[in-house]
Design a protein around this motif. Structure first.
Motif, PDB file in Angstrom:
ATOM      1  N   ASN A  22       0.846  -1.197   0.000  1.00 39.02           N
ATOM      2  CA  ASN A  22       0.000   0.000   0.000  1.00 39.02           C
ATOM      3  C   ASN A  22       0.881   1.246   0.000  1.00 39.02           C
ATOM      4  N   PHE A  23       0.240   2.410  -0.079  1.00 38.82           N
ATOM      5  CA  PHE A  23       1.009   3.647  -0.211  1.00 38.82           C
ATOM      6  C   PHE A  23       1.677   4.068   1.091  1.00 38.82           C
ATOM      7  N   GLY A  24       1.195   3.548   2.224  1.00 41.03           N
ATOM      8  CA  GLY A  24       1.887   3.819   3.479  1.00 41.03           C
ATOM      9  C   GLY A  24       3.307   3.271   3.446  1.00 41.03           C
ATOM     10  N   PHE A  25       3.467   2.085   2.887  1.00 43.32           N
ATOM     11  CA  PHE A  25       4.787   1.470   2.754  1.00 43.32           C
ATOM     12  C   PHE A  25       5.666   2.275   1.809  1.00 43.32           C
ATOM     13  N   ILE A  26       5.073   2.706   0.681  1.00 46.08           N
ATOM     14  CA  ILE A  26       5.854   3.455  -0.309  1.00 46.08           C
ATOM     15  C   ILE A  26       6.322   4.785   0.277  1.00 46.08           C
ATOM     16  N   LYS A  27       5.458   5.464   1.042  1.00 46.76           N
ATOM     17  CA  LYS A  27       5.843   6.748   1.637  1.00 46.76           C
ATOM     18  C   LYS A  27       7.001   6.583   2.610  1.00 46.76           C
ATOM     19  N   ASP A  28       6.992   5.496   3.371  1.00 44.12           N
ATOM     20  CA  ASP A  28       8.047   5.276   4.350  1.00 44.12           C
ATOM     21  C   ASP A  28       9.379   4.905   3.703  1.00 44.12           C
ATOM     22  N   PHE A  29       9.313   4.252   2.538  1.00 38.84           N
ATOM     23  CA  PHE A  29      10.543   3.740   1.927  1.00 38.84           C
ATOM     24  C   PHE A  29      10.775   4.290   0.517  1.00 38.84           C
ATOM     25  N   LEU A  30      10.219   5.461   0.236  1.00 41.11           N
ATOM     26  CA  LEU A  30      10.382   6.013  -1.109  1.00 41.11           C
ATOM     27  C   LEU A  30      11.843   6.298  -1.427  1.00 41.11           C
ATOM     28  N   HIS A  31      12.619   6.678  -0.428  1.00 43.44           N
ATOM     29  CA  HIS A  31      14.037   6.961  -0.665  1.00 43.44           C
ATOM     30  C   HIS A  31      14.740   5.728  -1.228  1.00 43.44           C
ATOM     31  N   GLU A  32      14.379   4.534  -0.718  1.00 39.86           N
ATOM     32  CA  GLU A  32      14.990   3.300  -1.196  1.00 39.86           C
ATOM     33  C   GLU A  32      14.374   2.828  -2.523  1.00 39.86           C
ATOM     34  N   LEU A  33      13.095   3.218  -2.782  1.00 43.07           N
ATOM     35  CA  LEU A  33      12.381   2.714  -3.959  1.00 43.07           C
ATOM     36  C   LEU A  33      12.429   3.660  -5.155  1.00 43.07           C
ATOM     37  N   LYS A  34      12.903   4.890  -4.949  1.00 47.57           N
ATOM     38  CA  LYS A  34      12.768   5.909  -6.001  1.00 47.57           C
ATOM     39  C   LYS A  34      13.502   5.523  -7.284  1.00 47.57           C
ATOM     40  N   ASP A  35      14.664   4.879  -7.176  1.00 50.64           N
ATOM     41  CA  ASP A  35      15.404   4.502  -8.379  1.00 50.64           C
ATOM     42  C   ASP A  35      14.620   3.484  -9.212  1.00 50.64           C
TER      43      ASP A  35
END
Length: 308
Positions: free
Chosen positions: A170-183
């Motif tokens: 969900n987007f809660g996970f993405i918000k918390d780890f966007l720094h790691e997922l952005k690439d």
């Protein structure tokens, strides 16, 4: 608690008044003041419902924080309640009740296959119509390469606790780890921008049936929603945010539905004014009422491409 009960009381009063005006409108024509009141009550009910939903959400979160997702009675009651609510035990098809997993599964498949299949009919042409067009700079902004800022805006525009799709994120996970997922996100968006294609796995979807009424009896009482993966959601949101910047230039000012900041009930006020004027001037009048269900829930993609 007193505030919560007060909100519920106001919602009850507004619904009663709306019901009264709806019934009166079916039997006789509403006066201008009553029509405006109907419009204001509808907006008020929407606002109160949002507050009521938010308060319920906060209460649920408080209980969850206290009880947690441990192996407790509270946890199992929540799970059992959700399972009972989501299960379809019996459904009516052409007045005949159907039971059993296989019968219901077949009925659901046949219903939505029939209703969402493109009809082979003669489509009205759009030649000669004067559509508003975008400028070259506006069109260029729609197809420019994606940026990380657009991805961040798309992610933070979405609710953190929406139901996840097949990827389970969900987007809660993405918000918390966007720094790691952005690439990974930027690599995916760049590839889509370059080729204009998606891999089949990205478009994998769960279809869920959401009841539109308290006690659904027929398949038309359910609304199908698509639970898609997070990568597809972000891409769709980025494209949507870009389109919002140019919609005002191509959508007619007279369109009152499905446009941000406009109310579908505005059409009722305009229609009422037109009928009143026709009566006053003794003019002939033809009213054409169209059900929004088909127009909104299903769009022929081939015809949409022709219009675009």
């Amino acid at each position: 608690m007193s505030l919560f009960l007060n909100i519920e009381g106001k919602i009850f009063e507004v619904k009663n008044r709306l019901s009264f005006l709806d019934t009166k409108g079916e039997e006789a024509e509403l006066v201008e003041e009553e029509t405006r009141e109907l419009h204001d009550l509808s907006i008020n009910l929407h606002s109160l419902s949002r507050v009521h939903t938010s308060m319920n959400w906060q209460k649920a979160r408080m209980n969850w924080v206290k009880e947690g997702d441990a192996n407790s009675k509270f946890f199992h009651n929540i799970m059992s309640s959700r399972q009972r609510r989501n299960n379809i035990h019996v459904i009516q098809v052409d007045g005949v009740p159907l039971e059993g997993v296989q019968n219901i599964r077949t009925a659901v498949f046949n219903h939505f296959t029939t209703n969402y299949r493109a009809s082979i009919v003669v489509q009205p042409g759009v030649e000669g119509l004067n559509f508003q067009k975008l400028s070259y700079s506006q069109a260029g902004n729609l197809v420019r390469p994606f940026t990380l800022e657009e991805v961040k805006q798309a992610v933070w525009d979405c609710d953190s606790y929406k139901s996840p799709g097949p990827d389970g994120i969900n987007f809660g996970f993405i918000k918390d780890f966007l720094h790691e997922l952005k690439d990974d996100f930027m690599r995916f968006l760049t590839e889509f921008h370059r080729n204009g294609k998606l891999s089949k796995a990205v478009n994998s979807t769960f279809i869920a049936l959401i009841p539109k009424v308290d006690s659904p009896q027929k398949l038309v009482d359910f609304c199908p929603i698509a639970l898609i993966g997070c990568m597809y959601k972000v891409l769709a949101k980025v494209l949507t945010n870009r389109l919002r910047t140019v919609l005002d230039f191509v959508v007619s000012d007279t369109q009152s539905a499905f446009v941000r900041g406009k109310q579908i009930l505005d059409g009722i006020l305009i229609a009422n004014e037109v009928v009143d004027e026709a009566k006053r001037l003794k003019k002939e009048l033809l009213l054409f009422k169209v059900d929004f269900e088909k127009a909104y829930d299903s769009v022929d993609l081939n015809y949409l491409n022709v219009v675009m």
